[in-house]
Design a protein around this motif. Structure first.
Motif, PDB file in Angstrom:
ATOM      1  N   TYR A  78       0.975  -1.223  -0.101  1.00  0.00           N
ATOM      2  CA  TYR A  78       0.171   0.110   0.073  1.00  0.00           C
ATOM      3  C   TYR A  78       0.829   1.218  -0.007  1.00  0.00           C
ATOM      4  N   ASN A  79       0.171   2.416  -0.287  1.00  0.00           N
ATOM      5  CA  ASN A  79       1.042   3.655  -0.253  1.00  0.00           C
ATOM      6  C   ASN A  79       0.357   4.731   0.114  1.00  0.00           C
ATOM      7  N   SER A  80       0.829   5.671   0.799  1.00  0.00           N
ATOM      8  CA  SER A  80       0.440   7.043   1.372  1.00  0.00           C
ATOM      9  C   SER A  80       1.272   7.994   0.413  1.00  0.00           C
ATOM     10  N   GLY A  81       0.743   8.387  -0.626  1.00  0.00           N
ATOM     11  CA  GLY A  81       1.773   9.458  -1.368  1.00  0.00           C
ATOM     12  C   GLY A  81       2.764   8.706  -1.911  1.00  0.00           C
ATOM     13  N   SER A  82       4.057   9.113  -1.567  1.00  0.00           N
ATOM     14  CA  SER A  82       5.115   8.713  -2.104  1.00  0.00           C
ATOM     15  C   SER A  82       5.773   7.625  -1.304  1.00  0.00           C
ATOM     16  N   THR A 115       9.838  -0.537   3.311  1.00  0.00           N
ATOM     17  CA  THR A 115       9.361   0.919   2.854  1.00  0.00           C
ATOM     18  C   THR A 115      10.242   1.740   1.862  1.00  0.00           C
ATOM     19  N   LEU A 116       9.616   2.238   1.110  1.00  0.00           N
ATOM     20  CA  LEU A 116      10.173   3.142   0.018  1.00  0.00           C
ATOM     21  C   LEU A 116       9.722   4.569   0.045  1.00  0.00           C
ATOM     22  N   LYS A 117      10.757   5.499   0.400  1.00  0.00           N
ATOM     23  CA  LYS A 117      10.279   6.776  -0.036  1.00  0.00           C
ATOM     24  C   LYS A 117      10.749   7.112  -1.302  1.00  0.00           C
TER      25      LYS A 117
END
Length: 144
Positions: A78-82, A115-117
């Motif tokens: 899943y993601n939250s923005g980037s 996790t990836l930013k």
């Protein structure tokens, strides 16, 4: 069927999967395009941190040396923005010498969260953070 299997996913998740695919394929040329000199690769569980494209690529080459198979099997994403969160397991197959078991081929599946930013404008990874269950790996190694 997972969301990413049907091609209907947000662009952040698409970029994350492209990155993980390049890592699984040991495609260092492709990985270089995801990093710059400020990218951070942090395996928090192993207390290892690498900053910058050259240091990260050097680390990955050392980590993948001799490994026959390496991939991250994404079970949930899943993601939250980037910010993209991937939960799954890292599959390693390689010579037992890498794991203290000479003469054997070792196959382990290690649960983890990555996790990836991302910088979506430049299509780069700003930070790669791993939280890996190394105790499960040790338990699997004992039985092989």
């Amino acid at each position: 069927m997972p969301v990413w299997a049907n091609g209907d996913m947000p662009p952040e998740q698409q970029l994350a999967v492209q990155y993980i695919d390049a890592m699984s394929a040991h495609d260092y040329a492709a990985l270089e395009s995801f990093y710059d000199r400020e990218t951070v690769f942090h395996d928090r569980t192993a207390k290892r941190k690498y900053i910058g494209q050259r240091h990260i690529i050097d680390f990955l080459k050392r980590a993948h040396e001799g490994v026959l198979e390496y991939r991250f099997n994404i079970e949930h994403m899943y993601n939250s923005g980037s910010l993209v969160v991937m939960i799954g397991s890292y599959q390693f197959k390689g010579p037992g010498d890498l794991f203290g078991k000479p003469g054997k081929i070792i196959n382990v599946a290690i649960p983890g969260v990555t996790t990836l930013k991302l910088d979506m404008h430049l299509r780069r990874v700003k930070e790669h953070l791993d939280l890996i269950d190394y105790q499960t790996m040790q338990d699997q190694l004992q039985s092989q």
